[in-house]
Design a protein around this motif. Structure first.
Motif, PDB file in Angstrom:
ATOM      1  N   PRO A 103       0.827  -1.207   0.000  1.00 29.14           N
ATOM      2  CA  PRO A 103       0.000   0.000   0.000  1.00 29.14           C
ATOM      3  C   PRO A 103       0.869   1.268   0.000  1.00 29.14           C
ATOM      4  N   GLY A 104       0.488   2.221  -0.825  1.00 27.93           N
ATOM      5  CA  GLY A 104       1.233   3.483  -0.891  1.00 27.93           C
ATOM      6  C   GLY A 104       2.393   3.471  -1.866  1.00 27.93           C
ATOM      7  N   ILE A 105       2.477   2.433  -2.694  1.00 36.50           N
ATOM      8  CA  ILE A 105       3.616   2.304  -3.621  1.00 36.50           C
ATOM      9  C   ILE A 105       3.532   3.384  -4.701  1.00 36.50           C
ATOM     10  N   LYS A 106       4.681   3.934  -5.048  1.00 38.80           N
ATOM     11  CA  LYS A 106       4.730   5.025  -6.031  1.00 38.80           C
ATOM     12  C   LYS A 106       5.570   4.676  -7.262  1.00 38.80           C
ATOM     13  N   LEU A 107       6.380   3.611  -7.184  1.00 39.68           N
ATOM     14  CA  LEU A 107       7.293   3.268  -8.271  1.00 39.68           C
ATOM     15  C   LEU A 107       7.045   1.858  -8.793  1.00 39.68           C
ATOM     16  N   GLN A 151      13.969  -0.853  -8.014  1.00 41.04           N
ATOM     17  CA  GLN A 151      15.253  -1.558  -7.938  1.00 41.04           C
ATOM     18  C   GLN A 151      16.412  -0.612  -8.243  1.00 41.04           C
ATOM     19  N   GLU A 152      16.221   0.273  -9.196  1.00 40.54           N
ATOM     20  CA  GLU A 152      17.265   1.244  -9.523  1.00 40.54           C
ATOM     21  C   GLU A 152      17.509   2.174  -8.340  1.00 40.54           C
ATOM     22  N   ARG A 153      16.436   2.631  -7.730  1.00 39.58           N
ATOM     23  CA  ARG A 153      16.566   3.538  -6.577  1.00 39.58           C
ATOM     24  C   ARG A 153      17.216   2.820  -5.389  1.00 39.58           C
ATOM     25  N   ASP A 154      16.844   1.575  -5.156  1.00 42.35           N
ATOM     26  CA  ASP A 154      17.429   0.819  -4.044  1.00 42.35           C
ATOM     27  C   ASP A 154      18.920   0.580  -4.242  1.00 42.35           C
ATOM     28  N   GLY A 155      19.356   0.518  -5.482  1.00 43.29           N
ATOM     29  CA  GLY A 155      20.763   0.262  -5.775  1.00 43.29           C
ATOM     30  C   GLY A 155      21.647   1.482  -5.643  1.00 43.29           C
ATOM     31  N   ARG A 156      21.047   2.674  -5.577  1.00 39.88           N
ATOM     32  CA  ARG A 156      21.821   3.913  -5.460  1.00 39.88           C
ATOM     33  C   ARG A 156      22.351   4.089  -4.051  1.00 39.88           C
ATOM     34  N   PHE A 157      23.557   4.632  -3.970  1.00 43.63           N
ATOM     35  CA  PHE A 157      24.144   4.965  -2.679  1.00 43.63           C
ATOM     36  C   PHE A 157      23.693   6.357  -2.283  1.00 43.63           C
ATOM     37  N   GLU A 158      23.170   6.492  -1.092  1.00 41.71           N
ATOM     38  CA  GLU A 158      22.737   7.791  -0.604  1.00 41.71           C
ATOM     39  C   GLU A 158      23.643   8.213   0.539  1.00 41.71           C
TER      40      GLU A 158
END
Length: 89
Positions: A56-60, A66-73
């Motif tokens: 619930p509340g998913i936007k992507l 997966q691309e966003r999760d792979g980015r280093f923040e």
């Protein structure tokens, strides 16, 4: 192993506080809020209904997530120990 005017267990308390802060940050980051979108906010691909119901509340869409999760923040950490000067005051 804390010295000076630090009370016993101060180092353990600092470690526990750091772990607690990080866990709260991770929980807040992974929990989407609001109503799920029918189309991805980044690429505008349709988000499958099963994904919208599962999270619930998913936007992507899956690919963008997966691309966003792979980015280093990089983020600023908190130095709970402070500088030597602040410990001497």
């Amino acid at each position: 192993m804390a010295g000076g005017w630090a009370k016993d267990g101060a180092v353990s308390e600092q470690i526990e506080a750091s772990i607690s802060d990080e866990l709260q940050r991770m929980k807040a980051k992974r929990a989407p809020q609001g109503e799920s979108l029918t189309h991805c906010a980044e690429c505008e691909e349709e988000i499958p209904e099963k994904r919208r119901l599962a999270i619930p509340g998913i936007k992507l869409c899956i690919d963008c997530q997966q691309e966003r999760d792979g980015r280093f923040e990089a983020r600023a950490g908190i130095n709970r120990r402070g500088s030597k000067d602040s410990q001497l005051k």
